[in-house]
Write a protein that holds these residues in place. Structure first.
Motif, PDB file in Angstrom:
ATOM      1  N   ARG A  74      -3.207  15.706 -13.829  1.00 30.97           N
ATOM      2  CA  ARG A  74      -4.011  14.691 -14.526  1.00 30.97           C
ATOM      3  C   ARG A  74      -4.599  15.292 -15.815  1.00 30.97           C
ATOM      4  NH1 ARG A  74      -2.051  11.853 -10.881  1.00 30.97           N
ATOM      5  NH2 ARG A  74      -3.047  11.372  -8.906  1.00 30.97           N
ATOM      6  N   GLY A  75      -4.937  14.413 -16.755  1.00 27.99           N
ATOM      7  CA  GLY A  75      -5.600  14.857 -17.992  1.00 27.99           C
ATOM      8  C   GLY A  75      -4.669  15.605 -18.928  1.00 27.99           C
ATOM      9  N   TYR A  76      -5.187  16.682 -19.530  1.00 26.46           N
ATOM     10  CA  TYR A  76      -4.399  17.436 -20.506  1.00 26.46           C
ATOM     11  C   TYR A  76      -3.493  18.432 -19.774  1.00 26.46           C
ATOM     12  CZ  TYR A  76      -6.893  15.133 -24.184  1.00 26.46           C
ATOM     13  OH  TYR A  76      -7.376  14.169 -25.015  1.00 26.46           O
ATOM     14  N   VAL A  77      -2.362  17.915 -19.334  1.00 23.95           N
ATOM     15  CA  VAL A  77      -1.443  18.710 -18.523  1.00 23.95           C
ATOM     16  C   VAL A  77      -0.586  19.614 -19.404  1.00 23.95           C
ATOM     17  CG1 VAL A  77      -1.271  17.034 -16.654  1.00 23.95           C
ATOM     18  CG2 VAL A  77       0.211  16.811 -18.652  1.00 23.95           C
ATOM     19  N   GLY A  78       0.043  20.599 -18.781  1.00 20.62           N
ATOM     20  CA  GLY A  78       0.994  21.465 -19.471  1.00 20.62           C
ATOM     21  C   GLY A  78       2.416  21.064 -19.095  1.00 20.62           C
ATOM     22  N   LEU A  79       3.364  21.779 -19.726  1.00 23.19           N
ATOM     23  CA  LEU A  79       4.774  21.496 -19.428  1.00 23.19           C
ATOM     24  C   LEU A  79       5.074  21.763 -17.953  1.00 23.19           C
ATOM     25  CD1 LEU A  79       7.444  20.785 -20.962  1.00 23.19           C
ATOM     26  CD2 LEU A  79       7.848  23.229 -21.108  1.00 23.19           C
ATOM     27  N   LEU A  80       4.476  22.841 -17.445  1.00 23.04           N
ATOM     28  CA  LEU A  80       4.707  23.199 -16.043  1.00 23.04           C
ATOM     29  C   LEU A  80       3.447  22.990 -15.224  1.00 23.04           C
ATOM     30  CD1 LEU A  80       6.702  26.540 -16.495  1.00 23.04           C
ATOM     31  CD2 LEU A  80       7.626  24.250 -16.115  1.00 23.04           C
ATOM     32  N   ASP A  81       3.580  22.328 -14.099  1.00 24.66           N
ATOM     33  CA  ASP A  81       2.525  22.267 -13.093  1.00 24.66           C
ATOM     34  C   ASP A  81       3.207  22.210 -11.732  1.00 24.66           C
ATOM     35  OD1 ASP A  81       3.257  19.593 -12.515  1.00 24.66           O
ATOM     36  OD2 ASP A  81       2.012  18.878 -14.161  1.00 24.66           O
ATOM     37  N   TRP A  82       2.431  22.050 -10.656  1.00 24.49           N
ATOM     38  CA  TRP A  82       3.068  22.120  -9.324  1.00 24.49           C
ATOM     39  C   TRP A  82       4.133  21.037  -9.160  1.00 24.49           C
ATOM     40  CZ3 TRP A  82       2.854  17.831  -6.284  1.00 24.49           C
ATOM     41  CH2 TRP A  82       1.816  16.912  -6.508  1.00 24.49           C
ATOM     42  N   TYR A  83       3.926  19.876  -9.806  1.00 31.69           N
ATOM     43  CA  TYR A  83       4.891  18.780  -9.638  1.00 31.69           C
ATOM     44  C   TYR A  83       6.174  19.037 -10.441  1.00 31.69           C
ATOM     45  CZ  TYR A  83       7.079  14.227 -10.044  1.00 31.69           C
ATOM     46  OH  TYR A  83       7.999  13.209 -10.035  1.00 31.69           O
ATOM     47  N   THR A  84       6.012  19.370 -11.751  1.00 37.43           N
ATOM     48  CA  THR A  84       7.217  19.564 -12.583  1.00 37.43           C
ATOM     49  C   THR A  84       8.022  20.785 -12.116  1.00 37.43           C
ATOM     50  OG1 THR A  84       5.950  20.777 -14.243  1.00 37.43           O
ATOM     51  CG2 THR A  84       6.264  18.442 -14.643  1.00 37.43           C
ATOM     52  N   VAL A  85       7.314  21.807 -11.590  1.00 30.24           N
ATOM     53  CA  VAL A  85       8.031  22.981 -11.052  1.00 30.24           C
ATOM     54  C   VAL A  85       8.857  22.574  -9.826  1.00 30.24           C
ATOM     55  CG1 VAL A  85       7.712  25.215  -9.894  1.00 30.24           C
ATOM     56  CG2 VAL A  85       6.469  24.722 -11.995  1.00 30.24           C
TER      57      VAL A  85
END
Lengths: 265, 290
Positions: A74-85
């Motif tokens: 949520r919010g200012y996310v990065g390219l990688l997080d637990w979901y995109t990984v």
């Protein structure tokens, strides 16, 4: 830019690897090919995850992202997080399974046998991973299921996905290579179609605020431009599909090292 | 000058210019070589002389290598439309996006689908279909050039567009856009230049083999075809195609023609300048172009 580098390295490895008959040279370019192909699967998976989760589009209608922030969705996310990984991991296994399926279908001998073992193992890993990522997606974008259920294309896509999984499972059980390959293709098409139908008309969700999201009507070109494209695109698509059919028919069956080299000598 | 160097747009132009120039070395050669391969395949089909097939196979390998490097160097260029010129893409994407997509769908798919079959498919396809493959690769490579030149021609002499309500450009007439007179002239000039490049490379390899006393039959083929096509193409590149190109530049971009001809002072009659020296400082006319 990372995708660009991988595309460049992959093509270069294919092209220059065979030009010098030296074991070290060829192994180096084989290594480059494997690493860049693997990274491409990771990056395409992460990109798909970003489209599904959304990106931090702000009031100005633009966004910039760090490689990763706090690994939250949520919010200012990065390219990688637990979901995109996890989407990237799923994409690597899924595309690996698809590639192994194609190799099994097209090769013979030791390459075929190794590919058949990998194909079986990777599909056994891929199907539960797809299920896990689907559940995660419902957590990340809880409104998707509600919107999807009301969309007939979602149901059509789901029928294709379920039929594909059935083909895959029965194909693996009966060792039918073509059945597994058709199942693999239709599963990927069905998943992409279901995903596309579900997120429409939001093309890119804003994780900052839903009102900043990019919608299809905002992203579209002018009506005249779209009409022009509708005029030529079907013709071009039929032409491109006909090349594909022609090449597929001419190259049907197993690849033969003796037959598929250049010239008649 | 310092202001120029510290301007990111300047470096973006340098970067894009480098990418463009480096990329163009490869398609220029493949577009020129493509019709030599077609010619040798056609001769092999009609005469049954295997030497023509040997020539076609040799140049198909060189074509394949250059095609691959052309694709690799072309991908950054398309990316740079987004990374370097995002506002331009947003403004004119409705128009230039059409031909870039058409290039992919009509030309690149044709070329890339059949280039593999051209290099590796001779046994699978048989002589007639293999000749057809060479023809499709050549057609695809020239069609690709046309769509890219239409895009460039729109940037030089925009036609067939309209300004949409949101301030961006869209296609008003696809036929007018595709038959931009600038693009037709530019295509003729550019393709004859590609033939010059291809024929010079073919001739150079033929000359090298002859001097070394290698592959006498092949070197004769390369020298004969290369010098003949080279001579005709070199004449055509100057007249009428080069002449027409300069005239259309003069009609629509007078300042560009003046810069091309080294004319930095106005007047009723412009003399012919073969060599231009700048003795004191960069002419004022050049500065806006930097």
């Amino acid at each position: 830019m990372l995708i660009l580098w991988c595309l460049l390295l992959r093509t270069m490895a294919l092209e220059v690897g065979g030009h010098i008959n030296d074991r070290l040279w060829q192994q180096f370019w084989d290594f480059v090919f494997v690493v860049s192909s693997f990274l491409l699967a990771v990056l395409f998976g992460a990109a798909a995850g970003n489209v599904a989760r959304g990106v931090p589009i702000d009031r100005s209608g633009t966004f910039s992202m760090a490689f990763f922030t706090d690994f939250n969705v949520r919010g200012y996310v990065g390219l990688l997080d637990w979901y995109t990984v996890s989407v990237a991991a799923c994409a690597v296994v899924l595309l690996g399974a698809h590639g192994a399926t194609y190799l099994t279908l097209k090769t013979e001998g030791p390459v075929h046998d190794r590919s058949a073992v990998l194909c079986r193992r990777l599909w056994i890993a891929a199907i539960p991973l797809i299920f896990i990522v689907s559940v995660e997606t419902l957590f990340v974008r809880s409104n998707l299921l509600r919107e999807g259920l009301a969309n007939p294309l979602f149901w059509l896509g789901m029928i294709v996905v379920i039929a594909s999984v059935w083909m895959l499972v029965s194909g693996i059980r009966r060792y039918q290579e073509m059945r597994i390959f058709v199942g693999s293709n239709s599963l990927i098409i069905g998943m992409l179609a279901t995903g596309g139908a579900t997120i429409y008309p939001v093309m890119l969700l804003s994780t900052v605020s839903p009102e900043y999201s990019l919608r299809a009507e905002q992203a579209a070109s002018s009506a005249n431009t779209l009409e022009s494209a509708l005029f030529w695109w079907p013709v071009a698509f039929v032409m491109a599909a006909s090349y594909f059919v022609f090449i597929s028919r001419r190259y049907s069956g197993k690849v033969s090292v003796r037959r598929d080299t250049q010239g008649y000598y | 000058m310092n202001q120029l160097v510290s301007d990111p747009a300047f470096w973006s132009r340098v970067q894009f210019g480098f990418t463009l120039t480096y990329h163009y070395l490869f398609p220029q050669l493949t577009m020129g070589l493509a019709w030599f391969i077609v010619y040798w395949k056609w001769r092999a089909l009609h005469t049954g002389d295997e030497n023509y097939n040997v020539a076609a196979r040799f140049w198909a390998k060189i074509f394949g290598l250059n095609f691959a490097v052309g694709v690799v160097t072309g991908i950054p260029m398309e990316f740079q439309f987004g990374t370097n010129w995002a506002d331009f893409s947003r403004y004119a994407g409705g128009v230039i996006g059409q031909t870039l997509a058409m290039e992919g769908m009509f030309a690149f798919f044709m070329e890339s689908a059949f280039v593999g079959a051209l290099i590796w498919g001779e046994k699978r396809l048989g002589p007639r279909v293999h000749f057809l493959t060479a023809l499709l690769v050549a057609t695809g490579s020239w069609l690709s050039g046309y769509f890219i030149l239409v895009t460039n021609a729109f940037m030089q002499h925009p036609v067939g567009y309209h300004l949409a309500a949101d301030g961006t450009l869209g296609v008003a007439s696809l036929s007018a856009y595709l038959s931009n007179p600038w693009a037709l002239v530019q295509f003729a000039h550019n393709q004859t230049a590609a033939l010059v490049t291809g024929s010079f490379v073919v001739t150079a390899v033929g000359a090298f083999y002859t001097l070394r006393g290698l592959h006498p039959t092949q070197s004769k083929f390369y020298l004969r075809a290369g010098t003949l096509v080279g001579l005709i193409a070199a004449l055509l590149v100057a007249f009428p195609t080069g002449d027409q190109q300069a005239k259309i530049v003069g009609r629509h971009q007078e300042v560009t023609l003046a810069a091309m001809e080294g004319k930095f002072k106005g007047g009723d009659i412009a003399g012919v300048a073969l060599i231009v020296f700048w003795r004191h400082r960069l002419p004022d006319i050049i500065l806006p172009l930097c």
